[in-house]
Design an enzyme around this catalytic site. Structure first.
Site, PDB file in Angstrom:
ATOM      1  N   ASN A 135      33.831  42.487  79.345  1.00 50.57           N
ATOM      2  CA  ASN A 135      35.218  42.302  78.920  1.00 50.57           C
ATOM      3  C   ASN A 135      35.287  40.952  78.223  1.00 50.57           C
ATOM      4  OD1 ASN A 135      37.964  42.006  78.618  1.00 50.57           O
ATOM      5  ND2 ASN A 135      38.338  41.481  80.764  1.00 50.57           N
ATOM      6  N   TRP A 136      35.388  41.003  76.899  1.00 46.22           N
ATOM      7  CA  TRP A 136      35.341  39.751  76.133  1.00 46.22           C
ATOM      8  C   TRP A 136      36.645  38.980  76.159  1.00 46.22           C
ATOM      9  CZ3 TRP A 136      32.368  41.193  70.980  1.00 46.22           C
ATOM     10  CH2 TRP A 136      31.002  41.313  71.272  1.00 46.22           C
ATOM     11  N   LYS A 137      37.727  39.621  76.569  1.00 48.17           N
ATOM     12  CA  LYS A 137      39.052  38.978  76.568  1.00 48.17           C
ATOM     13  C   LYS A 137      39.385  38.490  75.140  1.00 48.17           C
ATOM     14  CE  LYS A 137      38.043  37.641  81.255  1.00 48.17           C
ATOM     15  NZ  LYS A 137      38.526  36.959  82.421  1.00 48.17           N
ATOM     16  N   HIS A 173      44.109  45.078  83.646  1.00 44.20           N
ATOM     17  CA  HIS A 173      43.371  43.862  84.000  1.00 44.20           C
ATOM     18  C   HIS A 173      44.368  42.863  84.605  1.00 44.20           C
ATOM     19  CE1 HIS A 173      41.119  40.130  83.655  1.00 44.20           C
ATOM     20  NE2 HIS A 173      40.040  40.889  83.646  1.00 44.20           N
ATOM     21  N   GLU A 185      44.865  39.894  84.119  1.00 44.10           N
ATOM     22  CA  GLU A 185      45.533  39.022  83.138  1.00 44.10           C
ATOM     23  C   GLU A 185      46.689  39.765  82.471  1.00 44.10           C
ATOM     24  OE1 GLU A 185      41.899  37.964  81.137  1.00 44.10           O
ATOM     25  OE2 GLU A 185      41.293  36.878  82.937  1.00 44.10           O
ATOM     26  N   GLU A 241      38.628  43.815  91.282  1.00 41.60           N
ATOM     27  CA  GLU A 241      38.471  42.448  90.783  1.00 41.60           C
ATOM     28  C   GLU A 241      39.426  41.511  91.528  1.00 41.60           C
ATOM     29  OE1 GLU A 241      36.712  42.419  86.540  1.00 41.60           O
ATOM     30  OE2 GLU A 241      38.883  42.372  86.409  1.00 41.60           O
ATOM     31  N   GLY A 290      36.656  34.380  86.610  1.00 42.81           N
ATOM     32  CA  GLY A 290      36.531  33.181  85.785  1.00 42.81           C
ATOM     33  C   GLY A 290      36.458  31.888  86.574  1.00 42.81           C
ATOM     34  N   SER A 336      33.147  36.856  88.341  1.00 42.66           N
ATOM     35  CA  SER A 336      32.027  35.917  88.249  1.00 42.66           C
ATOM     36  C   SER A 336      30.670  36.573  88.509  1.00 42.66           C
ATOM     37  CB  SER A 336      32.257  34.717  89.177  1.00 42.66           C
ATOM     38  OG  SER A 336      33.438  34.032  88.802  1.00 42.66           O
ATOM     39  N   GLY A 374      33.126  39.334  82.742  1.00 46.88           N
ATOM     40  CA  GLY A 374      33.867  38.556  81.749  1.00 46.88           C
ATOM     41  C   GLY A 374      32.956  37.546  81.070  1.00 46.88           C
ATOM     42  N   GLY A 375      32.961  36.314  81.554  1.00 45.00           N
ATOM     43  CA  GLY A 375      32.256  35.204  80.907  1.00 45.00           C
ATOM     44  C   GLY A 375      30.807  35.507  80.548  1.00 45.00           C
TER      45      GLY A 375
END
Ligand code: PEP
Length: 250
Positions: free
Chosen positions: A9-11, A95, A97, A167, A173, A213, A234-235
């Site tokens: 998930n690149w956001k 998500h 966010e 999640e 993150g 993470s 993510g990251g």
């Protein structure tokens, strides 16, 4: 047997050029991987160009969000047909966010899920608790509520083909991961809940990812848990090298 599924998930990261560069590198690194489903969920503007690079490879594409209407006066939104037209098979729904920053609630997410199924997209529904809810022991109630509200009116046949992503917000993150045991405990609870809402077959078929993470150094332990079928990353999905290491987790 459920097939492992690792999704990035690149956001809100990567321009078109950066996205193309990353997937060009990634497709070489994961070319021989046959036993894991791989997807990158990317910003909408990147997907068309990415699809030119990954079409006919083992890398699928997903959108990070979509609206639940087919078309019309919904400024700034994307329809299911639009994301399919740029090669998406998957779409992330709910998500944290989107829930926290953009105020998306379970009723809206339920409509998005129904539309995704109607349009033959595979949704990845994110659920998970906040830190305060974990600390007060309310995390089981929280995911139970999100499942009941999110899946309301959805048929078993659709649930079997979807993906759930547990999640915990406190692990996204932050560099802080749920321990493999903590993740397994709640993901097996989620599977039991699906069995109660539907039946054992549906619960055994639905793939449940852990997200929060996930990195090359912790993915093996996480994936060793019997109820964890994959990861939403993510990251560590932003770089081809780290994401490919996660894809090749064992
Ligand atoms: C995510 O955004 O879904 C996520 C799990 O992020 P990270 O891996 O960076 O914690």
């Amino acid at each position: 047997m459920r097939r492992p599924f690792i999704a990035g998930n690149w956001k809100m990261n990567k321009t078109v050029d950066e996205a193309v560069e990353m997937v060009t590198e990634l497709k070489e690194l994961v070319a021989g991987v046959e036993d894991v489903d791989i997807a990158i969920c990317a910003p909408a503007v990147d997907l068309y160009a990415m699809n030119k690079v990954v079409a006919d490879t083992n890398i699928a594409l997903g959108a990070e969000n979509m609206y639940w209407k087919e078309s019309g006066a919904y400024t700034g939104e994307l329809s299911p047909a639009m994301i399919k037209s740029v090669g998406c098979e998957y779409v992330i729904i709910g998500h944290s966010e989107r829930r926290e920053i953009f105020g998306e609630d379970d009723q809206l997410l339920n409509l998005k899920l129904k539309t995704a199924f109607a349009e033959d997209l595979n949704p990845i529904l994110c659920i998970g608790e906040k830190l305060a809810e974990r600390e007060s022991g309310a995390h089981f109630d929280k995911v139970e509520f999100q499942l009941e509200a999110g899946l309301s009116g959805i048929e078993a046949a659709d649930v079997k083909n979807m993906v759930l992503a547990y999640e915990p917000l406190w692990a996204i993150g932050t560099g802080e991961t749920a321990t493999p045991e903590q993740a397994e405990e709640i993901i097996s609870f989620i599977r039991e809940k699906v069995a109660k809402m539907y039946d054992q077959k549906t619960a055994e078929a639905v793939r449940i990812q852990y997200g929060g993470s996930v990195k090359p150094h912790n993915v093996t332990e996480i994936m060793a848990q019997p109820n964890i079928d994959g990861a939403l990353v993510g990251g560590a999905s932003l770089e081809a090298e780290s994401f490919s290491q996660i894809v090749k987790f064992d």
